[in-house]
Motif scaffolding. Structure first.
Motif, PDB file in Angstrom:
ATOM      1  N   ARG A  10       0.833  -1.207   0.000  1.00  0.00           N
ATOM      2  CA  ARG A  10       0.000   0.000   0.000  1.00  0.00           C
ATOM      3  C   ARG A  10       0.868   1.258   0.000  1.00  0.00           C
ATOM      4  NH1 ARG A  10      -5.432   0.058   1.287  1.00  0.00           N
ATOM      5  NH2 ARG A  10      -6.326   2.082   0.706  1.00  0.00           N
ATOM      6  N   VAL A  11       1.933   1.249   0.800  1.00  0.00           N
ATOM      7  CA  VAL A  11       2.846   2.395   0.824  1.00  0.00           C
ATOM      8  C   VAL A  11       3.502   2.567  -0.539  1.00  0.00           C
ATOM      9  CG1 VAL A  11       5.004   3.263   1.790  1.00  0.00           C
ATOM     10  CG2 VAL A  11       3.254   2.314   3.302  1.00  0.00           C
ATOM     11  N   GLY A  12       3.916   1.470  -1.158  1.00  0.00           N
ATOM     12  CA  GLY A  12       4.517   1.539  -2.482  1.00  0.00           C
ATOM     13  C   GLY A  12       3.556   2.108  -3.506  1.00  0.00           C
ATOM     14  N   ALA A  13       2.275   1.744  -3.407  1.00  0.00           N
ATOM     15  CA  ALA A  13       1.276   2.265  -4.335  1.00  0.00           C
ATOM     16  C   ALA A  13       1.075   3.763  -4.136  1.00  0.00           C
ATOM     17  CB  ALA A  13      -0.043   1.524  -4.154  1.00  0.00           C
ATOM     18  N   VAL A  14       1.055   4.200  -2.866  1.00  0.00           N
ATOM     19  CA  VAL A  14       0.900   5.631  -2.584  1.00  0.00           C
ATOM     20  C   VAL A  14       2.085   6.413  -3.141  1.00  0.00           C
ATOM     21  CG1 VAL A  14       0.813   7.367  -0.761  1.00  0.00           C
ATOM     22  CG2 VAL A  14      -0.572   5.288  -0.572  1.00  0.00           C
ATOM     23  N   VAL A  15       3.292   5.906  -2.935  1.00  0.00           N
ATOM     24  CA  VAL A  15       4.493   6.576  -3.455  1.00  0.00           C
ATOM     25  C   VAL A  15       4.435   6.638  -4.976  1.00  0.00           C
ATOM     26  CG1 VAL A  15       6.997   6.401  -3.702  1.00  0.00           C
ATOM     27  CG2 VAL A  15       5.919   5.986  -1.474  1.00  0.00           C
ATOM     28  N   ALA A  16       4.054   5.513  -5.591  1.00  0.00           N
ATOM     29  CA  ALA A  16       3.949   5.489  -7.046  1.00  0.00           C
ATOM     30  C   ALA A  16       2.919   6.493  -7.541  1.00  0.00           C
ATOM     31  CB  ALA A  16       3.589   4.079  -7.522  1.00  0.00           C
ATOM     32  N   GLY A  17       1.787   6.610  -6.826  1.00  0.00           N
ATOM     33  CA  GLY A  17       0.751   7.560  -7.223  1.00  0.00           C
ATOM     34  C   GLY A  17       1.236   8.995  -7.141  1.00  0.00           C
ATOM     35  N   LEU A  20       3.699   9.610  -9.974  1.00  0.00           N
ATOM     36  CA  LEU A  20       2.986   9.714 -11.248  1.00  0.00           C
ATOM     37  C   LEU A  20       2.316  11.075 -11.393  1.00  0.00           C
ATOM     38  CD1 LEU A  20       1.360   6.179 -11.576  1.00  0.00           C
ATOM     39  CD2 LEU A  20       2.893   7.250 -13.252  1.00  0.00           C
ATOM     40  N   PHE A  21       1.740  11.575 -10.316  1.00  0.00           N
ATOM     41  CA  PHE A  21       1.103  12.886 -10.378  1.00  0.00           C
ATOM     42  C   PHE A  21       2.125  13.962 -10.725  1.00  0.00           C
ATOM     43  CE2 PHE A  21      -0.044  16.961  -8.579  1.00  0.00           C
ATOM     44  CZ  PHE A  21      -1.336  17.136  -9.039  1.00  0.00           C
ATOM     45  N   VAL A  22       3.257  13.961 -10.037  1.00  0.00           N
ATOM     46  CA  VAL A  22       4.285  14.974 -10.272  1.00  0.00           C
ATOM     47  C   VAL A  22       4.824  14.867 -11.700  1.00  0.00           C
ATOM     48  CG1 VAL A  22       6.574  15.781  -9.587  1.00  0.00           C
ATOM     49  CG2 VAL A  22       4.900  15.115  -7.836  1.00  0.00           C
ATOM     50  N   TRP A  23       5.119  13.644 -12.121  1.00  0.00           N
ATOM     51  CA  TRP A  23       5.658  13.438 -13.471  1.00  0.00           C
ATOM     52  C   TRP A  23       4.646  13.872 -14.532  1.00  0.00           C
ATOM     53  CZ3 TRP A  23       3.859   9.995 -17.308  1.00  0.00           C
ATOM     54  CH2 TRP A  23       4.676   9.920 -18.432  1.00  0.00           C
ATOM     55  N   PHE A  27       5.148  17.061 -17.071  1.00  0.00           N
ATOM     56  CA  PHE A  27       5.177  16.704 -18.481  1.00  0.00           C
ATOM     57  C   PHE A  27       4.123  17.485 -19.268  1.00  0.00           C
ATOM     58  CE2 PHE A  27       3.611  13.423 -21.680  1.00  0.00           C
ATOM     59  CZ  PHE A  27       4.499  13.832 -22.668  1.00  0.00           C
ATOM     60  N   ARG A  28       2.870  17.493 -18.796  1.00  0.00           N
ATOM     61  CA  ARG A  28       1.802  18.147 -19.532  1.00  0.00           C
ATOM     62  C   ARG A  28       1.900  19.666 -19.457  1.00  0.00           C
ATOM     63  NH1 ARG A  28      -2.222  15.545 -21.716  1.00  0.00           N
ATOM     64  NH2 ARG A  28      -1.855  17.320 -23.106  1.00  0.00           N
ATOM     65  N   PHE A  29       2.374  20.212 -18.336  1.00  0.00           N
ATOM     66  CA  PHE A  29       2.500  21.661 -18.226  1.00  0.00           C
ATOM     67  C   PHE A  29       3.655  22.179 -19.071  1.00  0.00           C
ATOM     68  CE2 PHE A  29       4.040  25.575 -16.197  1.00  0.00           C
ATOM     69  CZ  PHE A  29       2.886  26.319 -16.193  1.00  0.00           C
ATOM     70  N   THR A  95      -3.760  19.920 -13.833  1.00  0.00           N
ATOM     71  CA  THR A  95      -3.998  19.291 -12.536  1.00  0.00           C
ATOM     72  C   THR A  95      -5.114  18.250 -12.634  1.00  0.00           C
ATOM     73  OG1 THR A  95      -3.287  21.308 -11.393  1.00  0.00           O
ATOM     74  CG2 THR A  95      -4.594  19.723 -10.128  1.00  0.00           C
ATOM     75  N   ALA A  96      -6.202  18.586 -13.344  1.00  0.00           N
ATOM     76  CA  ALA A  96      -7.297  17.634 -13.513  1.00  0.00           C
ATOM     77  C   ALA A  96      -6.821  16.387 -14.256  1.00  0.00           C
ATOM     78  CB  ALA A  96      -8.446  18.296 -14.271  1.00  0.00           C
ATOM     79  N   LEU A  97      -6.027  16.568 -15.298  1.00  0.00           N
ATOM     80  CA  LEU A  97      -5.504  15.426 -16.050  1.00  0.00           C
ATOM     81  C   LEU A  97      -4.583  14.572 -15.188  1.00  0.00           C
ATOM     82  CD1 LEU A  97      -4.756  17.135 -19.484  1.00  0.00           C
ATOM     83  CD2 LEU A  97      -6.481  15.380 -19.052  1.00  0.00           C
ATOM     84  N   SER A  98      -3.787  15.213 -14.349  1.00  0.00           N
ATOM     85  CA  SER A  98      -2.854  14.473 -13.499  1.00  0.00           C
ATOM     86  C   SER A  98      -3.577  13.721 -12.393  1.00  0.00           C
ATOM     87  CB  SER A  98      -1.807  15.432 -12.916  1.00  0.00           C
ATOM     88  OG  SER A  98      -1.062  16.052 -13.960  1.00  0.00           O
ATOM     89  N   VAL A  99      -4.634  14.313 -11.852  1.00  0.00           N
ATOM     90  CA  VAL A  99      -5.466  13.587 -10.888  1.00  0.00           C
ATOM     91  C   VAL A  99      -6.072  12.366 -11.561  1.00  0.00           C
ATOM     92  CG1 VAL A  99      -7.600  13.700  -9.537  1.00  0.00           C
ATOM     93  CG2 VAL A  99      -5.951  15.583  -9.432  1.00  0.00           C
ATOM     94  N   ALA A 100      -6.528  12.533 -12.795  1.00  0.00           N
ATOM     95  CA  ALA A 100      -7.086  11.403 -13.535  1.00  0.00           C
ATOM     96  C   ALA A 100      -6.044  10.320 -13.763  1.00  0.00           C
ATOM     97  CB  ALA A 100      -7.649  11.886 -14.874  1.00  0.00           C
ATOM     98  N   THR A 101      -4.798  10.720 -13.980  1.00  0.00           N
ATOM     99  CA  THR A 101      -3.718   9.744 -14.146  1.00  0.00           C
ATOM    100  C   THR A 101      -3.545   8.898 -12.897  1.00  0.00           C
ATOM    101  OG1 THR A 101      -2.528  11.128 -15.739  1.00  0.00           O
ATOM    102  CG2 THR A 101      -1.235   9.488 -14.543  1.00  0.00           C
ATOM    103  N   VAL A 102      -3.579   9.545 -11.737  1.00  0.00           N
ATOM    104  CA  VAL A 102      -3.437   8.810 -10.473  1.00  0.00           C
ATOM    105  C   VAL A 102      -4.629   7.878 -10.265  1.00  0.00           C
ATOM    106  CG1 VAL A 102      -3.265   9.040  -7.969  1.00  0.00           C
ATOM    107  CG2 VAL A 102      -2.033  10.636  -9.456  1.00  0.00           C
TER     108      VAL A 102
END
Length: 568
Positions: A10-17, A20-23, A27-29, A95-102
């Motif tokens: 679960r911690v690994g998934a949170v870190v990955a999320g 992914l949001f930051v990346w 990237f999109r901005f 931000t909306a697109l990145s939330v959707a990515t997560v």
């Protein structure tokens, strides 16, 4: 031990999320969506209607709404909260697109049972590059899928209330989203095989009732401002006409390089040049048929699957609903100009693809015959390799433009630079009146009309109103042949025009203007009666428009262009 392992996962998934949001955000901005203050022409179509609220006008009451009222309200709120200009709009959309990515990552992880596969699915979703203004097409379904699955796990009235709220929110963001989400919810209720039919009927009735209650204020607003049925007919007519502009043409694979295709001749690529060219020119057919095949393959595989993981019960129902939703979205969103449509169906494709990969991994690990296991492994690797080969060239270009392949922190520096560049006003901060095309027209409108005056624009030039900071008249940001050309629509537009200060009208030229005269005679008569024709003007990029000046209004000319100006 199991609890400790679960916690680490679960911690690994949170870190990955978080990563992914930051990346995704950087990237999109950093790789802006369009050339005009960071946005595309199509984005300005929606944006200028959202900004119309800042001039005190509201959808349906004061201007024609093609079916996206909440989108317009959000665009106005973004300007109030984040500041006027395109910077705040871009930050919101990214931000909306990145939330959707997560959320896509989380759903794909649940479906596949693997954080690695979930991450791969989320990266794939980002690589399809949904347009900024299409964030609802990504965010809505990234929210809907987990919500549907939560109802499958525990079908309660409270979950139905949430789904009703999501359905109405989707409807307000754009009407077709509400229809697609509603269809998915109904299918989910009906496919609840572990519920008795009587219970399913009760839940279906409850969902319909809750949805009507949630939508009641909006329906009342429509009824007061023109009527619900009138709005539905108008929005549907616009949607059908818009689809006809870009019909779907099935893409075909090309096995021979096109003349001049040698994009990396001087790069010393480690792969064979012919393979690179083949991948580049087959980008659209590969992704199109992959996107079509994924939900169909998921339907076939789930039909032959009887097992469910302990951490993901009712897998067959969940995959069935996701696959059917994916097919509906393909039918609804995928049409002409394919390369910019793939991102619109990226959520269901990524999540179902993750489930298929997870199923393939399980088959290889615990499948039946050796032949089946080998065949599954080979097919899965081949599809993944082909998809990587197709996506890698454009992604490499976009990552480079975003500063994501340079030294560390280069992406952060580029984000700061992009923020400095996204100053919308004054226009001179990033462009000039000599810029050819619609931007030059925006300078002209800004310099030659008062802030409380409006400019009637028939062609598809929404960015002119937006950049010039002028409200549009007649209830239309543009008024093209084929759109809102019914006699009643023309009469309403002319009635509004009679109450508004409109010193300038911009019309198309040539055959397009003949189409206006033929399909919208009432509009043409108003222009001919109230204005003097100045003539055709060249915008500097080969495009031309026809200018009409209000009789007795011009006070001079704009610079050395000779165009009529209404401010001395």
């Amino acid at each position: 031990m199991r609890q400790r392992s679960w916690s680490r996962g679960r911690v690994g998934a949170v870190v990955a999320g978080v990563l992914l949001f930051v990346w995704s955000w950087l990237f999109r901005f950093n790789d802006l969506d369009g050339p005009v203050a960071g946005l595309t022409d199509d984005h300005y179509f929606y944006l200028v209607r959202g900004w119309q609220l800042l001039h005190g006008e509201w959808p349906d009451r004061d201007f024609v709404d093609p079916g996206a009222p909440l989108t317009f309200v959000l665009q106005a709120l973004v300007q109030v909260v984040g500041g006027r200009g395109t910077w705040s709009e871009i930050v919101f959309c990214v931000t909306a697109l990145s939330v959707a990515t997560v959320l896509t990552f989380w759903a794909a992880r649940r479906a596949s049972g693997s954080t690695a596969i979930g991450t791969l699915a989320a990266v794939f979703q980002v690589a399809l590059l949904p347009r900024y203004y299409n964030y609802p097409k990504v965010l809505v379904y990234a929210v809907v899928l987990p919500s549907l699955w939560a109802y499958v796990d525990r079908p309660t009235i409270r979950k139905l209330a949430w789904l009703a709220g999501v359905s109405v929110t989707a409807l307000l963001l754009r009407h077709d989203h509400g229809l697609f989400v509603g269809a998915a919810v109904v299918a989910t209720i009906l496919f609840q095989v572990h519920l008795a039919w009587a219970t399913r009927k009760t839940h279906l009735a409850a969902y319909v009732a809750l949805t009507v209650v949630c939508a009641a204020p909006y329906l009342a607003w429509l009824q007061v401002n023109g009527g619900v049925l009138t709005h539905i007919r108008s929005a549907n007519s616009y949607s059908q006409r818009d689809r006809e502009r870009a019909p779907l043409i099935l893409p075909e694979f090309s096995l021979s390089p096109r003349e001049g295709d040698d994009p990396i001749a001087d790069e010393g690529a480690w792969w064979h040049r012919g393979v690179f060219v083949q991948a580049t020119q087959n980008y659209e057919p590969w992704l199109f048929w992959l996107i079509v095949a994924v939900p169909l393959a998921a339907l076939a595989v789930q039909a032959g699957t009887s097992e469910s993981r302990s951490d993901w019960p009712y897998a067959r129902q969940k995959v069935l609903v996701a696959a059917l939703l994916g097919l509906v979205l393909i039918w609804g969103f995928v049409r002409g100009n394919l390369s910019v449509r793939f991102g619109d169906v990226s959520v269901t494709t990524a999540v179902l693809g993750a489930w298929l990969i997870g199923a393939a991994v399980q088959c290889v690990r615990r499948g039946g015959s050796t032949v089946m296991r080998v065949a599954t492994a080979v097919l899965t690797i081949a599809i993944l390799a082909g998809t990587l080969l197709v996506l890698l060239p454009p992604m490499r270009k976009h990552l480079d433009q975003a500063g994501m392949v340079d030294r560390r922190l280069r992406a952060v520096e580029r984000a700061q630079m992009q923020s400095a560049r996204l100053v919308t006003w004054p226009l001179e901060a990033w462009t000039s009146p000599d810029t050819p095309g619609p931007v030059r027209l925006a300078f002209y409108v800004r310099d030659c009309t008062a802030e409380d005056e409006r400019v009637f624009i028939s062609p598809y030039l929404s960015l002119v109103h937006a950049l010039a900071q002028r409200p549009f008249p007649a209830g239309h940001g543009d008024l093209r042949p084929g759109f809102y050309s019914a006699p009643a629509d023309q009469e309403l537009a002319v009635a509004r025009l009679a109450r508004q200060r409109v010193p300038l009208a911009i019309m198309p030229t040539g055959d397009d203007y003949k189409s206006v005269q033929r399909e919208m005679p009432r509009i043409d008569a108003w222009v001919r009666t109230e204005f003097d024709e100045f003539g055709d003007v060249d915008l500097g990029n080969g495009n031309r428009v026809k200018l009409f000046a209000r009789r007795g209004r011009p006070a001079g000319v704009w610079g050395d262009s000779g165009w009529p100006c209404f401010k001395s």
